[in-house]
Design a protein around this motif. Sequence first.
Motif, PDB file in Angstrom:
ATOM      1  N   LYS A 100       0.832  -1.202   0.000  1.00  0.00           N
ATOM      2  CA  LYS A 100       0.000   0.000   0.000  1.00  0.00           C
ATOM      3  C   LYS A 100       0.870   1.257   0.000  1.00  0.00           C
ATOM      4  CE  LYS A 100      -3.947   2.234   2.238  1.00  0.00           C
ATOM      5  NZ  LYS A 100      -3.385   3.582   2.079  1.00  0.00           N
ATOM      6  N   ALA A 115       1.871   1.843  -3.452  1.00  0.00           N
ATOM      7  CA  ALA A 115       0.729   2.363  -4.216  1.00  0.00           C
ATOM      8  C   ALA A 115       0.488   3.834  -3.917  1.00  0.00           C
ATOM      9  CB  ALA A 115      -0.522   1.541  -3.897  1.00  0.00           C
ATOM     10  N   HIS A 160      -7.493  -4.316  -4.645  1.00  0.00           N
ATOM     11  CA  HIS A 160      -6.412  -3.374  -4.423  1.00  0.00           C
ATOM     12  C   HIS A 160      -5.319  -3.693  -5.448  1.00  0.00           C
ATOM     13  CE1 HIS A 160      -8.587  -3.260  -0.609  1.00  0.00           C
ATOM     14  NE2 HIS A 160      -7.996  -2.115  -0.340  1.00  0.00           N
ATOM     15  N   TYR A 161      -4.743  -2.667  -6.047  1.00  0.00           N
ATOM     16  CA  TYR A 161      -3.745  -2.958  -7.069  1.00  0.00           C
ATOM     17  C   TYR A 161      -2.720  -1.838  -7.168  1.00  0.00           C
ATOM     18  CZ  TYR A 161      -6.337   0.272 -10.135  1.00  0.00           C
ATOM     19  OH  TYR A 161      -6.944   1.378 -10.669  1.00  0.00           O
ATOM     20  N   LEU A 162      -1.573  -2.195  -7.761  1.00  0.00           N
ATOM     21  CA  LEU A 162      -0.491  -1.251  -8.030  1.00  0.00           C
ATOM     22  C   LEU A 162      -0.483  -0.955  -9.528  1.00  0.00           C
ATOM     23  CD1 LEU A 162       2.128  -3.070  -5.856  1.00  0.00           C
ATOM     24  CD2 LEU A 162       1.459  -0.707  -5.494  1.00  0.00           C
ATOM     25  N   THR A 163      -0.573   0.320  -9.887  1.00  0.00           N
ATOM     26  CA  THR A 163      -0.493   0.727 -11.288  1.00  0.00           C
ATOM     27  C   THR A 163       0.958   0.669 -11.731  1.00  0.00           C
ATOM     28  OG1 THR A 163      -2.394   2.196 -11.022  1.00  0.00           O
ATOM     29  CG2 THR A 163      -0.950   2.594 -12.913  1.00  0.00           C
TER      30      THR A 163
END
Length: 325
Positions: free
Chosen positions: A129, A132, A228-231
């Motif tokens: 997080k 992110a 939830h994700y990381l670009t």
Amino acid sequence: MVHVTSRIFVSLIVLLSLTFSSCNRQSDDTSRHTAYVAFAGSLAVVNDQEVGPAFSHATGYGYQSHAGGSFGVANLILSQEISPNVFESVGLAPIAKLDPRFTTWAIGFATQPLVVAYSPQGPFSAKLKAIADGKLPFSTLFTIMAQPGFHLGRTNPETDPQGQAFIIMLKLAVQRYHLSPTLMTSILGHDDNPEQIFAETALVSRLQAGQLDAASAFLPQALQNHLHYLTLPDEINLGNPTMADIYATQGVTLKQGRQVGTPLVLYVCPVKGTPSPEAGLSFIRYLLSPAGKALYQKNGYQLIKPRIVGGTQSLPADIYAELLQ
């Protein structure tokens, strides 16, 4: 008595024959009026929940589907284990396997960038997080994934473009962030590591259940499933067609040969020699219409200028006209 029984028996045979014939006619009528669409598993939500029902409502044609890894679906079509009249693929390579026996043209219409989805409850969630949120350098993601005890999920690179893209993305990241090449082995083990490889549809459920710390995903999948994700930066996410030259600097070696990095463009094509070609073409026409493309955009796909493969002379005139709008 025997004579009467024989007449009853014959009547039953005739009745059953007529019933069977009627069922066959109904089945044939259904197949003649149904768009049977085979596609990459990542397209299941947008097609089955949005585009398919909207298409049926707008045209009156039926809709059925088959989802799987793009290369796996292409192989099923080649072996004639399935007979869809439309095929949607991530990337052009799976469609190229069908040319020219089953198709002679395809149209690219959207992209779906790769992201890294993660569990918000896992032991690594706080650091993920923080990445992110921009509180840790993005390159930290790869050192975290290489740590012992990190549970990563991805798809099979032999059958699924997402599985290939994830490996190529890691190689692009090593190149971009000047990371140690040994980091690849620490993250993956090896390309076909069975402890990490799952069906595309299973990745989401495993991640949501907390069985994985992170998993490969396409951006629309992450949005549709509220993950939830990381670009990932465009330079490594394989989602920007203008960066094709950068993506092509890396690749993955598969049993069927080497696959070079290419933009994750969605292509659609008709499949020849299958039931109800008219219904299939109608689905493609609807998909490429403003209404169809709007549904894809709503679900997180990034529309691009249409890419015609096979030449404009191969396209039905009305579909080519749709592309010009």
